[in-house]
Enzyme design. Structure first.
Site, PDB file in Angstrom:
ATOM      1  N   ALA A 268     -26.009  40.152 -12.953  1.00  0.00           N
ATOM      2  CA  ALA A 268     -25.464  38.795 -12.904  1.00  0.00           C
ATOM      3  C   ALA A 268     -24.033  38.867 -12.378  1.00  0.00           C
ATOM      4  O   ALA A 268     -23.549  39.944 -12.020  1.00  0.00           O
ATOM      5  CB  ALA A 268     -25.501  38.184 -14.301  1.00  0.00           C
ATOM      6  N   LYS A 269     -23.372  37.712 -12.388  1.00  0.00           N
ATOM      7  CA  LYS A 269     -22.011  37.639 -11.826  1.00  0.00           C
ATOM      8  C   LYS A 269     -21.063  38.654 -12.472  1.00  0.00           C
ATOM      9  O   LYS A 269     -20.178  39.178 -11.815  1.00  0.00           O
ATOM     10  CB  LYS A 269     -21.454  36.231 -12.003  1.00  0.00           C
ATOM     11  CG  LYS A 269     -22.054  35.265 -11.001  1.00  0.00           C
ATOM     12  CD  LYS A 269     -21.208  34.018 -10.847  1.00  0.00           C
ATOM     13  CE  LYS A 269     -21.860  33.083  -9.842  1.00  0.00           C
ATOM     14  NZ  LYS A 269     -22.219  31.798 -10.431  1.00  0.00           N
TER      15      LYS A 269
END
Ligand code: GLU
Length: 308
Positions: A268-269
Site C-alpha cells: 500500500a501507500k
C-alpha cells in the site's frame, strides 16, 4: 469446483463452453504493483488456458471513482503487455463493459430478488450497526455483522422513506447454513454468511452495490473463471448466495494471495510509490516490471524491487 448446496451442479460439457475470465479494475486510483500482479496472473492463466479475457470497468463506487483513472488503467495494463479480447474500448458481444452503463441490468436483478421476498429496505446507518451491542465483527473490512434491525420492519421502500426520513438501502436475507466451494488456489472453503456478515447490502441509496453488480455481470458475460485477489475471498460466499437466489450457475473461483511488503502487510501507500505509471516515468521498461511481478509469483528467481 463443487456446486454450493442448492445450486445447479450440472454445467454443460466443458468442450461446448469456452473458458472466459475477466480483468475488473475499479477506477478508484492508479494501477499499482499489487493489482498489476493479480491482473498479470489472471492474464497468464487465460492465455495459457486459451481462455477469453474480458475487461470490465467497475466504476459504480462513485464517491471513490477518480476522473481519468479508468483510461489510465487501460493504458498501464497495455503498457505491461496485458491485453483483452472484449472491453469498454474494444466492444464485444456482451457490451457495455462499464458498470455505470449497465444499471438497468442491476435494477432487473433487484426487482427479481424483491419479487421473491429475498431483499428488504434498510435505513440503518453504519454507526447504528457498529453500536448494536451484540454484533460481532464480520470479515475484515466488512465491519460489524448486521443484526437484522430492519428485517420485516417496513412493508415497502416508501414506508421506509416515510417512517425514517432516509433513502433506504436494500439488504439480502442471508440464509442460515454453510456456503461451501472449492477455490482453485485456496482450497475448500465454507462460510456461514448469516453468522459472519449477516444480511448484506445489495443496493445503497445511491445505487447497486459491488456484490450484486459483480454477480449480474459475471453471469451475463459468461465468465467461467473468476480470478482475483484473496481480499475478496470472504465476498465469494455472499456472491454464491446471490447466484443461488437469481437461479444462475456460478463460475469457478481462484483467489491469489495479495502482494505484501517486507512488514508482511498488504502492499500500500505506506510502502512507497508503487504506481505502475511512476516506474514508467522513471524509465523502467515494462519487461523489467513484468519480470519483477513474475518473480514475486515464484515464476522467476526472486529479484529485489530496487533492481527493477
Ligand atoms: N473491481 C474489484 C477491485 O478492483 C474487483 C472485483 C472482482 O474481481 O470481483 O477490487
Amino acid at each position: 469446483m463443487s456446486a454450493p448446496s442448492g445450486l445447479p451442479s450440472q454445467p454443460p460439457p466443458a468442450s461446448q463452453v469456452p473458458s472466459r475470465t475477466r480483468l475488473a479494475p475499479s477506477p478508484t486510483g492508479a494501477l499499482h504493483l499489487g493489482n498489476a500482479r493479480t491482473f498479470l496472473l489472471t492474464w497468464l492463466w487465460a492465455r495459457n488456458a486459451g481462455a477469453g479475457v474480458t475487461l470490465r470497468m467497475e466504476d459504480i463506487d462513485s464517491p471513490r471513482v477518480k476522473p481519468g483513472a479508468a483510461r489510465e488503467a487501460l493504458f498501464d495494463l497495455r503498457w505491461l503487455g496485458i491485453d483483452w479480447d472484449e472491453g469498454p474500448d474494444l466492444g464485444g458481444a456482451f457490451a457495455p463493459y462499464t458498470q455505470t452503463e449497465r444499471l438497468a441490468r442491476y435494477e432487473e436483478a433487484l426487482a427479481k430478488l424483491r419479487a421473491r421476498g429475498l431483499i428488504y429496505p434498510c435505513v440503518c446507518t453504519r454507526k447504528e450497526i457498529e453500536a448494536s451491542a451484540s454484533a460481532p465483527h464480520g470479515p475484515e473490512d466488512d465491519g460489524a455483522r448486521y443484526p437484522g434491525t430492519c428485517r420485516g420492519r417496513f412493508a415497502t421502500a416508501d414506508d421506509a422513506r416515510k417512517l425514517s426520513g432516509r433513502e433506504p438501502a436494500w439488504r439480502f436475507l442471508a440464509r442460515e447454513g454453510p456456503v461451501s466451494f472449492d477455490d482453485l488456489f485456496a482450497g475448500a472453503q465454507s462460510h456461514d454468511v448469516s453468522r459472519s456478515v449477516g444480511d448484506f447490502v445489495v443496493a445503497r441509496a445511491q445505487g447497486p452495490a459491488y456484490q450484486l453488480a459483480v454477480v449480474v455481470d459475471d453471469a451475463a458475460m459468461g465468465i467461467s473463471h473468476v480470478i482475483r485477489g484473496d481480499d475478496l475471498l470472504s465476498s465469494t460466499p455472499r456472491q454464491l448466495l446471490l447466484y443461488e437466489a437469481l437461479g444462475l450457475a456460478p463460475p469457478a473461483f481462484l483467489h491469489v494471495p495479495l502482494v505484501v511488503g517486507k512488514d508482511g502487510l498488504r502492499l500500500a501507500k505506506r510502502h512507497g510509490d508503487t504506481r505502475v505509471s511512476s516506474y514508467r516515468e522513471r524509465g523502467v521498461k515494462p519487461e523489467r516490471l513484468v519480470g519483477l511481478l513474475a518473480s514475486w509469483s515464484g515464476l522467476l528467481p526472486r529479484v529485489q524491487e530496487t533492481s527493477a
